[in-house]
Design a protein around this motif. Sequence first.
Motif, short mmCIF file in Angstrom:
data_model
loop_
_atom_site.label_atom_id
_atom_site.label_comp_id
_atom_site.label_asym_id
_atom_site.label_seq_id
_atom_site.Cartn_x
_atom_site.Cartn_y
_atom_site.Cartn_z
N GLU A 9 0.81 -1.22 0.00
CA GLU A 9 0.00 0.00 0.00
C GLU A 9 0.84 1.27 0.00
O GLU A 9 0.51 2.21 -0.70
CB GLU A 9 -1.01 0.03 1.16
N THR A 24 -12.99 -5.16 -5.03
CA THR A 24 -12.31 -4.20 -4.16
C THR A 24 -12.77 -4.31 -2.71
O THR A 24 -11.96 -4.27 -1.78
CB THR A 24 -12.55 -2.77 -4.67
N GLU A 25 -14.08 -4.47 -2.51
CA GLU A 25 -14.61 -4.52 -1.14
C GLU A 25 -14.07 -5.75 -0.40
O GLU A 25 -13.69 -5.65 0.77
CB GLU A 25 -16.14 -4.53 -1.21
N THR A 28 -10.38 -5.21 0.41
CA THR A 28 -10.22 -4.31 1.55
C THR A 28 -10.49 -5.04 2.86
O THR A 28 -9.73 -4.89 3.83
CB THR A 28 -11.15 -3.10 1.41
N ASP A 32 -7.61 -5.65 5.73
CA ASP A 32 -7.88 -5.19 7.10
C ASP A 32 -7.76 -6.35 8.09
O ASP A 32 -7.22 -6.19 9.19
CB ASP A 32 -9.27 -4.56 7.19
N ASP A 172 -5.59 6.43 -0.09
CA ASP A 172 -7.04 6.25 0.09
C ASP A 172 -7.64 7.18 1.14
O ASP A 172 -8.62 6.84 1.82
CB ASP A 172 -7.37 4.79 0.45
#
Length: 199
Positions: A9, A24-25, A28, A32, A172
């Motif tokens: 990142e 993408t969701e 992510t 996380d 982001d």
Amino acid sequence: MLLVFDINETLLDLAPLDEVLGGTEVRTRWFDLVIRTALVVTASGRYQDFAEIAGACARTVAPEADVPALGRTLRSLPPHPDVVPALTELREQGHRLVALGNSPQAVVESQVADLGFDAVYSAEAAGALKPSPKAYALVEHGGEPPVMIAAHDWDIAGAQAAGMRTAFVTRDGRLPLPAHPSPEWTVTDLAVWARSLRP
């Protein structure tokens, strides 16, 4: 200066993992969970291979994910658009550039192979993941505090605790931790920041 760069990142764009993980969701949520797991492992005084954590978390959030493809993709992520111009500028200024990642040494070396770092460190060698002080202590320096550049608030906090100067990258739209010492720099574009360091 000795500049120490985080990898995932901060330097490298994780977007190609969307295809492996299912969007993408999901990507992510996966990353996380990877970070949360790594933080819990570190806070409880243990060490676990970061690649193993990544694979286990992928099976949790995306049971159909191709974990071997995930590993291959992680090794070949592209840099963000501001990264190569920033590193070029910093080299021209005479700074020493090193990378420090949580992934195993072989993965870290593959990830940054084309970026021309002077040294590449993996928390694997410390037996402790960032933000453990042991991971930052791997970086060899001549006494002048290095600068840690990272897009993760926990990485900035760990580096500060280890006596490093810090630059937080707002990937982001992220912000530094509240109620915590501010990083010396908050950076929206690495190339712009690199140019600002010219004497």
